[in-house]
Every structure is written in C-alpha cells, then in structure tokens.
Write an enzyme that holds these catalytic residues in place. Structure first.
Site, PDB file in Angstrom:
ATOM      1  N   LYS A   1      14.077  -6.674   5.663  1.00 62.21           N
ATOM      2  CA  LYS A   1      12.957  -7.626   5.695  1.00 62.21           C
ATOM      3  C   LYS A   1      13.300  -8.780   4.756  1.00 62.21           C
ATOM      4  CE  LYS A   1       7.897  -7.672   5.217  1.00 62.21           C
ATOM      5  NZ  LYS A   1       6.688  -6.849   5.018  1.00 62.21           N
TER       6      LYS A   1
ATOM      7  N   SER B   1       2.844  -6.679   8.328  1.00 59.52           N
ATOM      8  CA  SER B   1       3.682  -7.860   8.263  1.00 59.52           C
ATOM      9  C   SER B   1       5.145  -7.590   8.602  1.00 59.52           C
ATOM     10  CB  SER B   1       3.591  -8.486   6.872  1.00 59.52           C
ATOM     11  OG  SER B   1       4.142  -7.614   5.903  1.00 59.52           O
TER      12      SER B   1
ATOM     13  N   SER C   1       1.801  -2.499   6.078  1.00 58.27           N
ATOM     14  CA  SER C   1       2.814  -3.316   6.759  1.00 58.27           C
ATOM     15  C   SER C   1       4.058  -2.604   7.255  1.00 58.27           C
ATOM     16  CB  SER C   1       3.253  -4.456   5.855  1.00 58.27           C
ATOM     17  OG  SER C   1       2.320  -5.481   5.973  1.00 58.27           O
TER      18      SER C   1
HETATM   19  N1  GLN Z   1      -2.221  -6.557   6.827  1.00 49.16           N
HETATM   20  C1  GLN Z   1      -2.356  -6.429   5.422  1.00 49.16           C
HETATM   21  C2  GLN Z   1      -2.545  -7.790   4.798  1.00 49.16           C
HETATM   22  O1  GLN Z   1      -2.524  -8.749   5.481  1.00 49.16           O
HETATM   23  C3  GLN Z   1      -1.214  -5.692   4.833  1.00 49.16           C
HETATM   24  C4  GLN Z   1      -0.005  -6.502   4.573  1.00 49.16           C
HETATM   25  C5  GLN Z   1       1.116  -5.739   3.921  1.00 49.16           C
HETATM   26  O2  GLN Z   1       1.095  -4.508   3.861  1.00 49.16           O
HETATM   27  N2  GLN Z   1       2.118  -6.476   3.446  1.00 49.16           N
HETATM   28  O3  GLN Z   1      -2.711  -7.911   3.638  1.00 49.16           O
END
Ligand code: GLN
Length: 471
Positions: free
Chosen positions: A81, A156, A180
């Site tokens: 990532k 994400s 995420s």
């Molecule tokens: N969807 C969640 C957010 O927008 C989690 C994001 C994440 O785990 N990086 O904060």
C-alpha cells in the site's frame, strides 16, 4: 493454474522444488499487472526492473540451499500500500500533497519483508491518507472491483485487495484504522487481517489516526495470512507502542479445528445488515456449528455508538497528524489536500478546540473505554466473535461519494475492533448478486493464532476463497 494465481504457500513449495524460478513467478505477476492495471487502477507505481533484479538475486540465493530457513518469503512477489515508506521508491499516500515524495528509509514492515526475501512489485492505490471505504478518495483515480468493474472494491486498501484478488501479486500489505484491510478484502473475496494494536510496527507508515492505526495483510488464504504475520509481527525499538510479548508461530495451531470453541454473535448488530449479506452470514454460522463450534448470543451494548465515537477520535488524530504537511517540510502546498482530507482536518480541529474538547473528544474517549469493556466482558464467555464485515454489498462507483455520512456508516461493523485494539480476520463466505460477502472473526488482544485456527477450519469446508473473478 498460472504462476501468479498461486498462494504464498504454494509458490514457496514450487520454488523450493525448483518447478519454476522467482524470475518466472515475478514475470507472471508483472504480465498480469500489464494486462489489467490500466482498467483496475490497483498500482500507483510499478517497479518492474527492480523487481526482476531482486528475483534474480533470490534465485541465486535459493540455489545455494538453506536460504528458506532465514528467508521465509524468498522470491515471493508482493506489493505495498502506498502508505508504507520505501527507501528510494516514491511514496505518495495517494495524495497530490506527496506525489513526488521519495522517502529516505524503509518502514519496519518493509524492511522485514525485504529481509525475509520478498520481491517488491510496486506501490498500491488507496483512498488518500487512508480516508475512505471505497477507494474513490484517491488523487490517482478510483480502483475498480474485479468482480464487477462498475462497483467499488472497498477501501481504503483498495489497490491491495484488487491486486491480490486479480492475481497481480501473491500477497499485499494494507492498513486498518477502521476496517481498511478487512472490508476491501471482503468486497474482493480474499482474506484480510487487522492484527492487535501494537503487534506489528507502525514505524514508517504514514500515520492516519495513531491510536487506531494497524498494519494489515491481504492474502489469498488464511494460512498465507498466518505466514505473513510470522514475518511482520514483533517488538520494534522505533515504535514505542509495539508489544514485547513473544511472537508465537502462527502456523502452529492452524489445523487444530474448532470443536468445542465458543463463538459469539451480537444479534442486535445484525438488524442493520442487508439481507444479501445476512443470508450468507447465517449460512456460515451453520457451517461453523457443523464443524463443532458452539454459537452463543452476546450483547455488545455500546456498539450503536461506535461510529459516532470513531468519527470524533479519528478526525481529531487526523488533524494532528496532517498538520505536519504544511508545505514547508514535506511535499507540496496544503491546497493540494483533497476534499475528504480537508473535511477530516476541519472536523478534528473543531472537536479538539477549547470549549468543544470536553463535549466531543473527551466524551468519545469515555465511550471508547465502554466499547473496550464490552468486548472484555464478551470474551469472558466466548473464544471469538463473528459478524459480517460490511452491512451492505459493494456499492456502485459514485453511489456514496457525495454523501460522506452514508459512506461513514458502512464502517459500522469494523471500527469497534480498532477502538478496542483487538485483532480481526475477514474471510470470504459467499456471493450475492455476483458480488463477494465476507465474515469477520474478532478475538481478544493477541489472539491472532486462534483467529487463524477458526478461519482456516471454515475455509477448508468451503470453496469460496478459490473462486476467481473473470477479468
Ligand atoms: N473507512 C474508514 C475511514 O474512512 C476506515 C479507514 C481505514 O481503516 N484506513 O476512516
């Protein structure tokens, strides 16, 4: 089966038996990237030359024998990532703010993966800074779901999930601040792990919300996830929040089965789950029972407050972490922050400001403690808790992007694990309308081995994880 479709375990077996070389394996992945990345948009940076060079070196080392003892991932192509700092390799956080940033050092996890012999294929797309649940908040364009390219792959860690699901790499790293790794894995029919807070070093990962951030792993099977965590887990002098608890061999109990284990379900939390997701989940529950697990109803009293609590604490920490990108020391000017990052910076600055701190931030921290206690009480009764990963199926690209609250609500089942610092494993449990559905298994802090044991037992009785999207 094509080489790029292999799991870590099988690729390793083939390399050891000299059925193919790491160069061949790496080339197969690079071929797949060339064929499908334009459409799926999983990679931001592809490091073809470097990867082939590494693969050649791995083949040389392998020919000297013994190398697998100290290098458990020797010759295995993986991708990272783009929140993971990589020495001499562009690291963008999927944001225009860092679009030309080249770090001076490797994140601890990257160093560990390299030391274990892994081949780095490149850097993966995601919602900028980790903000999002659909992959659409990337400044490098959205990633597409390989099961249906009109749908989101989750986020994400969108590129991580898509690169693994479409066999562009053998495994990938992600991050998990509120789901995420688990949610995109679930949306793409693969396995996602969020380890216990402090089990894997965060050093060198671009911070989103430091008290919630975990490193994640995205793999094709549960066994691969255990193998991966064997490499990345452990104390790190550069991250004071890492635990000095000894790291067990995560493969050791994998095949123990689940007869007699107690699995909890919070039925009230299923009320907000769509039928297309609930059906496969209830079927998975039955399969776990057939394997000998005892299902026990539990009550997570404070789970209804989890989203409100998360979306105060998380932006508060985001506003602090992103303050360093002031255009003076790193990256480009602040005008280059995207809409979502600006929204979170403003929200967090508000909740932390004098006069509002007590009403919002402190209250949220108190609720966080209650959520943690909820889990502690539940784990007095059960070995692990199961639930769907997402209340809905993957949605269409564009469907929620203009409605942030709707997007935030999709995190309802995943954020609790981050608030409590506990581990979670997401595994494929079927399809509805041609789109994948996932189940998460949550456990006490440092119970990853048990999660692998449960996930592996379930996986052995189903064929879901073997299904591949038609690209
Ligand atoms: N969807 C969640 C957010 O927008 C989690 C994001 C994440 O785990 N990086 O904060």
């Amino acid at each position: 089966m094509e080489l790029n479709q292999l799991t870590i375990k099988n690729a390793k077996g083939g390399l050891k038996a000299k059925k193919f070389s790491s160069v061949e394996l790496t080339k197969a992945c690079l071929e797949q990237i060339k064929k499908h990345n334009r459409e799926l948009n999983a990679f931001i940076t592809i490091t073809e030359e470097d990867a082939l060079e590494q693969a050649k070196k791995a083949d040389n080392l392998a020919s000297q024998g013994q190398a697998w003892e100290t290098k458990p991932l020797l010759g295995i192509p993986i991708a990272l990532k783009d929140l993971f700092s990589t020495k001499g390799m562009k690291t963008t956080a999927a944001s225009n703010v860092l679009k030309d940033y080249v770090p001076e050092y490797d994140a601890t996890v990257v160093k560990k993966l390299k030391d274990a012999g892994a081949i780095i294929l490149g850097k993966l797309n995601h919602d900028a800074w980790g903000h999002g649940a659909s992959g659409e908040n990337s400044d490098f364009g959205p990633t597409k779901n390989p099961w249906n390219k009109e749908y989101v792959p989750g986020g994400s860690s969108s590129g991580s999930a898509v690169s693994v699901a479409s066999d562009m790499c053998i495994a990938a790293t992600g991050t998990d601040t509120g789901g995420s790794s688990r949610q995109p894995a679930s949306f793409c029919n693969i396995v996602g792990l969020k380890p216990t807070y402090g089990r894997v070093s965060r050093y060198g990962i671009i911070s989103m919300a430091s008290s919630l951030d975990s490193i994640g792993h995205i793999t094709k099977t549960v066994e691969d996830s255990a193998l991966f965590l064997n490499v990345t887990a452990g104390k790190d002098a550069n991250d004071a929040t890492t635990s000095s608890k000894p790291v067990p061999d995560y493969l050791k109990d994998l095949k123990k089965g689940i007869r007699g284990l107690k699995l909890g379900i919070s039925r009230k939390d299923l009320e907000n789950v769509d039928d297309e997701v609930k059906k496969p989940f209830l079927f998975a529950e039955k399969q776990l029972k057939d394997l000998g697990a005892e299902i026990i109803d539990i009550n997570l009293k404070y789970s209804d407050y989890a989203i409100a609590c998360y979306y105060i604490i998380q932006p508060s920490e985001v506003s602090s972490n992103l303050a360093r990108y002031d255009g003076v020391r790193f990256g480009s000017v602040r005008q280059n922050f995207g809409e979502e990052a600006k929204r979170r910076i403003m929200l967090g600055t508000f909740t932390l400001s004098a006069g509002y701190y007590d009403a919002y931030y402190r209250k949220a921290m108190q609720v966080r403690t209650l959520i943690k206690q909820d889990f502690e009480n539940a784990f007095k009764q059960v070995d692990a808790i199961i639930s769907p990963v997402s209340p809905t199926l993957p949605w269409k690209l564009g469907e929620k992007i203009n409605d942030p609250l709707k997007m935030y609500l999709s995190d309802i089942l995943t954020v609790t694990a981050n608030l409590a610092g506990i581990p979670g494993l997401s595994v494929p449990i079927g399809f509805s309308k041609g789109l994948p559905v996932g189940m998460q298994i949550l456990g006490q802090q440092f119970s990853e081995a048990k999660l692998f044991q449960i996930g592996h037992a379930y996986e052995q009785t189903t064929e879901w994880h073997k299904m591949k999207p038609i690209l």
